[in-house]
Motif scaffolding. Structure first.
Motif, PDB file in Angstrom:
ATOM      1  N   LEU A   1      -7.971   2.443  -2.167  1.00  0.00           N
ATOM      2  CA  LEU A   1      -7.988   1.303  -1.253  1.00  0.00           C
ATOM      3  C   LEU A   1      -9.300   1.237  -0.475  1.00  0.00           C
TER       4      LEU A   1
ATOM      5  N   GLN B   1      -6.664  -6.243  -0.631  1.00  0.00           N
ATOM      6  CA  GLN B   1      -5.457  -5.412  -0.755  1.00  0.00           C
ATOM      7  C   GLN B   1      -4.959  -4.907   0.600  1.00  0.00           C
ATOM      8  N   LEU B   2      -5.842  -4.886   1.590  1.00  0.00           N
ATOM      9  CA  LEU B   2      -5.483  -4.361   2.904  1.00  0.00           C
ATOM     10  C   LEU B   2      -5.027  -5.443   3.879  1.00  0.00           C
TER      11      LEU B   2
ATOM     12  N   ASP C   1      -2.619   6.220  -2.117  1.00  0.00           N
ATOM     13  CA  ASP C   1      -3.670   5.368  -2.674  1.00  0.00           C
ATOM     14  C   ASP C   1      -4.825   5.146  -1.703  1.00  0.00           C
TER      15      ASP C   1
ATOM     16  N   THR D   1       0.824  -1.206   0.000  1.00  0.00           N
ATOM     17  CA  THR D   1       0.000   0.000   0.000  1.00  0.00           C
ATOM     18  C   THR D   1       0.861   1.259   0.000  1.00  0.00           C
TER      19      THR D   1
END
Length: 295
Positions: free
Chosen positions: A151, A175-176, A147, A143
């Protein structure tokens, strides 16, 4: 899947004699507490007193000689310490970020399990030799602070899928999600999680979106030997946008116990699989109140 290398490391900070004196004085106060407990409980029939546990003596030597600026204020440090002191042994402590307080956390929880997670892999061997009892792993966070908007939008789309609050992060494609730690760490019931990393001081740094999200999932999916009293989650530098937005979404206002200086203290309980009140974005009962345009 990225590999997790073992690497204890302290971030470099500017020196300051007055702050150094504050840190040393504060740590000596904690040390006297340990010494009193140690002396009061040791076997009086022993021929000679036992030495201090390695984590405590190691931290004492470091803070007595280090010329380093702490990342937390004395009040913030005491807030974390007060929870660790009440934690039933052994306490499971997970810390995101290796800072000037790392050896302090390790020594205050020397009877429990303390694990550090950080973004920097260099300097592993050198520091590990100096502090072999400190357990830490590096994570390559994908990350970026810049972004944050995308996100959060991706999280909202996947909140009922890959980014749901109840899941095994090890297998998550969100993605997190922090999913490249040693497998055993996802089975531990973490009593306390401190988020003071990764770095988030510029648009190109990783930011703490993933660590806050993953802490929220770990607390709600809590398993292993953890109890049912909830997970204490501390987030440092709450005044920054990333920390403010992500704690609203993943840790939730209803779980905020107190704010001390720039440290937020949340208690997040395990989430049941049944019905009940509807959660906002899957995590919170209350609607996030942050003024950020991302929510």
């Amino acid at each position: 899947m990225k590999t997790a290398g073992k690497f204890p490391l302290l971030h470099p900070y500017k020196s300051g004699s007055r702050i150094r004196v504050t840190v040393v004085a504060l740590f000596l106060l904690f040390t006297f507490t340990f010494l009193f407990s140690f002396i009061a409980t040791r076997d009086t029939t022993a021929a000679a007193p036992s030495p201090l546990p390695d984590p405590i003596s190691d931290a004492l030597l470091y803070y007595a000689s280090a010329n380093a600026t702490p990342t937390m204020s004395p009040a913030e440090i005491h807030s974390v310490y007060s929870v660790l002191r009440r934690c039933s042994a052994p306490c499971n402590l997970l810390v995101f970020g290796l800072t000037q307080e790392s050896l302090l956390w390790n020594s205050l929880n020397h009877r429990g399990r303390t694990v550090f997670v950080d973004e920097y892999a260099f300097g592993v061997t050198r520091f590990e030799k100096r502090h072999p009892w400190v357990e830490a792993y590096d994570v390559r966070f994908s990350t970026k602070v810049r972004d944050l908007r995308s996100l959060i939008e991706d999280f909202k789309r996947e909140v009922d899928g890959e980014c749901r609050p109840l899941q095994n992060l090890l297998y998550s494609d969100c993605q997190l999600a922090v999913n490249d730690l040693p497998n055993y760490m996802y089975d531990v019931g973490w009593d306390v999680i401190v988020i003071d990393g990764p770095s988030g001081y510029s648009p190109d740094t990783p930011g703490r979106m993933a660590s806050i999200f993953s802490a929220g999932v770990m607390a709600r999916t809590r398993g292993g030997e953890g109890g049912g009293g909830g997970t204490h989650v501390f987030v440092h530098e709450m005044t920054r946008e990333v920390e403010s937005v992500c704690t609203e979404l993943f840790l939730c206002r209803e779980n905020l116990v107190e704010t001390v200086d720039m440290l937020g203290h949340f208690v997040v309980r395990k989430m049941g699989s049944g019905g009940g009140r509807k959660h906002t974005y899957g995590f919170c009962y209350t609607t996030p109140s942050s003024s950020s345009q991302f929510i």
